[in-house]
Design a protein around this motif. Structure first.
Motif, PDB file in Angstrom:
ATOM      1  N   GLY A 105     -29.634  -4.939  -2.848  1.00  0.00           N
ATOM      2  CA  GLY A 105     -28.674  -6.028  -2.695  1.00  0.00           C
ATOM      3  C   GLY A 105     -27.987  -6.342  -4.015  1.00  0.00           C
ATOM      4  N   LYS A 269     -29.915  -8.134   8.789  1.00  0.00           N
ATOM      5  CA  LYS A 269     -28.631  -7.588   8.362  1.00  0.00           C
ATOM      6  C   LYS A 269     -28.719  -6.899   7.009  1.00  0.00           C
ATOM      7  CE  LYS A 269     -25.657 -10.834  10.911  1.00  0.00           C
ATOM      8  NZ  LYS A 269     -24.631 -11.899  10.781  1.00  0.00           N
ATOM      9  N   ASP A 270     -29.563  -7.417   6.119  1.00  0.00           N
ATOM     10  CA  ASP A 270     -29.649  -6.804   4.794  1.00  0.00           C
ATOM     11  C   ASP A 270     -30.464  -5.514   4.800  1.00  0.00           C
ATOM     12  OD1 ASP A 270     -32.150  -7.786   5.209  1.00  0.00           O
ATOM     13  OD2 ASP A 270     -32.267  -8.983   3.383  1.00  0.00           O
ATOM     14  N   ASN A 292     -29.343 -13.662  11.426  1.00  0.00           N
ATOM     15  CA  ASN A 292     -29.476 -12.494  10.553  1.00  0.00           C
ATOM     16  C   ASN A 292     -30.237 -11.347  11.213  1.00  0.00           C
ATOM     17  OD1 ASN A 292     -28.132 -13.636   8.304  1.00  0.00           O
ATOM     18  ND2 ASN A 292     -29.980 -14.788   7.767  1.00  0.00           N
TER      19      ASN A 292
END
Length: 679
Positions: A105, A269-270, A292
């Protein structure tokens, strides 16, 4: 007609409960015996490989030693394997790599740096560099080495432990073929422990362990007691013994194995995935409605379980491991692997040339030091004394009258045969070097290579031959990083301060985890990477070195930008600080060049001096201070100000100054960059 199951009686329940451990221990022992039986020949070969490294009698079979000693012949061991293996071990020690965490990230860079510091801290606390080198050394000799990432039971030490494991004590599923044995169903470690210590560790199993030892003593009568296990108690091929009645010891087996279980997973989502229990999902159904969460999966996955047993006694019932990751905590390093899944080291292919060297050297020496004598009866006055004297270099022999003139004796020595043994021995040395890939240049020996480029090329060629072991070591260290990260997330849940030594400055560096929401290891996703090999020169590094050489032959104003580009292509420590200093030097050099050219241009436009005899019409004003930079000079010119020898500003001066600032001109010939402008 409706049916129903009859409630089990107490006796039925007790019988079923006692049958379950019996069935389980049968499976564990079957796996254990299977691994030992299949690996029997491999373990014998690996033990022999290790003995060949140490040299001496370990490079000879005992029957050959007995035969040679019976004939009065020597048995030499010219150990050529040890320096070759020591070379590879030295390369690993000299080029140790780091385990780093890289963020996935955009906002996880700071935490990734902290995790990398955590890796270094854990390794420093456990002397990991030395343990990894020992594991690599085991792989070079025996084909495989083992290291374990586990929880330290001692509260006085760092809770995450990196432990070296003896390869003789580890067994695994013989059907596994992966380099890290990820496809293995089970893996175990066994070791001998004194009976009293085992009873103190598991006091509820004390009577069962005592009964097992008594059964071993009385098995088939007192004369059939289990023989005492020798120091090499893990030698394969012998019957499995769980009791040593002489020393009062029991063999403990800690086995890890996989079970299929149904799991519920949420993917965010990440990209990270979380597993939740059915109970937790039932208690909080809103977990799946999180914005998410992009996918919910309910699939069977393999989970890691553990059990400890000794013989038919289960000391700790099977249960899931205490670790959140589903990997074996035992991590292998495999040097090479054959088509049957058996590891082997570099020594394996060097044994035959080494044996040939030893045998030919022994035979060569024996031929040179022995002589064959043919004589007629009566040639010597004392035949037995003559036999002893012939073996001496300064022999003194008395012959009977006429023995010498009539040539009643003959002395022979097979020099030609000795020369043949010497040539065979020399070819065996060459073959051993070719098999190992260790060239003379790597070992610091003088060769016919004269130039530095030729020596470097041969060193690189030799290193390329042995690339696979180092590549496998990178896989082992990467798995170490993955398990360390998982355990840091599991056990470093409190505010923890660690101290490490900064590689660039050598100063102490403190990193705090879980303080005010910073360095929260449980957050974010990270990739585990192993730093590039310091001894491995890439094409980018070669180009950097070439640019450095090119810059050393240029003028300073051109060399500085070239050096800046060259440094950006290197992997030296603290590279960013060096590049920043070079950028500042380049900017300073550009400013000095612009100031010098502008000053020379203004002086060339200067009007002639007034006659010295003519007095000024009015008092002179205080001389203005000169400009400190090209930009300031331009501003003073545009404002009509003068300074120093510049007493008049012409229109051409303004135009030329503006043109220079837009497109700087090169230095005049003969001037040096960085020198102050002439007065």
């Amino acid at each position: 007609m409706a049916t129903y199951e009859e409630a089990p009686t107490a006796a039925t329940a007790q019988k079923a409960e006692s049958a379950a451990p019996v069935a389980a221990i049968s499976t564990y022992k079957r796996w254990y015996n299977e691994a030992r039986a299949v690996s029997s020949d491999w373990r014998d070969d690996s033990v022999e490989d290790s003995r060949f490294y140490h040299g001496g009698k370990g490079q000879w079979k005992q029957k050959d030693i007995d035969a040679l000693e019976g004939e009065g012949r020597p048995h030499f061991s010219i150990n050529r394997i040890k320096p070759t293996i020591d070379l590879q071990k030295g390369i690993e020690i000299r080029s140790r790599t780091d385990i780093d965490a890289k963020p996935r990230g955009a906002l996880d860079g700071g935490t990734a740096d902290a995790i990398t510091s955590g890796f270094k801290y854990i390794q420093d606390q456990n002397n990991s560099d030395h343990k990894v080198s020992d594991v690599f050394f085991d792989g070079l000799k025996a084909g495989i080495g083992w290291i374990e990432i586990c929880l330290n039971d001692d509260p006085r030490e760092e809770e995450i432990e990196i432990a070296y494991k003896d390869w003789r004590k580890i067994g695994w599923d013989p059907y596994a073929r992966g380099v890290l044995f990820d496809d293995a169903r089970y893996m175990f470690e066994d070791r001998w422990v004194d009976l009293d210590i085992a009873q103190q560790t598991w006091p509820d199993k004390k009577d069962l362990l005592t009964a097992m030892m008594e059964d071993a003593r009385g098995e088939k009568g007192e004369a059939a007691q289990h023989s005492r296990e020798l120091p090499d108690q893990y030698k394969s091929g012998s019957p499995v013994q769980f009791c040593d009645t002489t020393r009062e010891r029991v063999r403990l087996v800690k086995m890890y194995f996989k079970k299929m279980q149904l799991g519920i997973f949420l993917k965010f989502k990440d990209g990270h995935v979380e597993e939740i229990s059915a109970e937790k999902l039932q208690a909080d159904p809103l977990l799946v409605s999180n914005s998410n969460v992009i996918r919910i999966s309910k699939v069977p996955v393999q989970k890691m379980w553990c059990v400890i047993f000794s013989g038919d006694v289960i000391l700790e019932e099977e249960k899931p491991t205490i670790y959140e990751h589903d990997h074996f905590p035992l991590i292998p390093f495999i040097c090479y692997m054959d088509e049957d899944g058996c590891p082997y080291g570099m020594v394996r292919n060097m044994k035959d040339p080494q044996q040939e060297i030893n045998k030919n050297r022994s035979q060569f020496t024996h031929i040179l030091t022995t002589r064959r004598v043919f004589f007629e009866t009566g040639a010597f006055k004392d035949p037995l004394g003559a036999k002893k004297e012939i073996s001496r270099p300064d022999c003194w022999i008395e012959f009977n009258m006429g023995a010498l003139t009539n040539k009643k004796f003959e002395l022979q020595q097979d020099i030609a045969l000795a020369r043949e043994h010497f040539e065979i021995m020399r070819e065996a040395k060459q073959e051993l070097q070719e098999v190992s890939g260790a060239v003379e240049e790597q070992m610091g020996q003088q060769t016919n290579a004269r130039s530095g480029v030729a020596i470097e090329a041969r060193q690189r060629q030799g290193a390329t031959v042995n690339t696979e072991p180092f590549d496998n070591l990178r896989l082992t260290k990467r798995r170490m990083g993955e398990l360390m990260l998982s355990m840091m997330r599991q056990y470093w849940t409190y505010e923890k301060v660690i101290r490490i030594t900064d590689d660039q400055t050598g100063a102490d560096k403190f990193v705090t985890f879980n303080q005010a929401g910073k360095n929260m290891i449980a957050q974010g996703r990270y990739d585990i990477v192993v730093a590039d090999h310091p001894e491995k020169e890439t094409t980018r590094q070669w180009m950097s070195r070439t640019l450095m050489d090119f810059a050393s032959k240029m003028s300073p104003d051109i060399a500085l930008p070239v050096m800046q580009v060259a440094f950006e292509m290197t992997d030296i420590p603290n590279k960013d600080a060096v590049v920043k200093k070079l950028a500042e030097a380049v900017a300073k050099q550009d400013a000095l060049t612009q100031q010098k050219v502008l000053s020379d241009q203004i002086k060339s436009e200067k009007p002639p001096q007034a006659p010295a005899a003519a007095p000024p019409a009015e008092p002179q004003a205080m001389e203005a201070a000169g400009p400190k930079s090209p930009r300031e000079a331009l501003e003073m010119i545009l404002a009509g100000k003068t300074w120093g020898a510049v007493t008049e500003i012409k229109d051409g001066t303004v135009e030329k100054a503006a043109q220079f600032l837009l497109a700087p001109k090169p230095l005049p010939a003969g001037d040096k960059a960085g020198s102050p402008p002439k007065a």
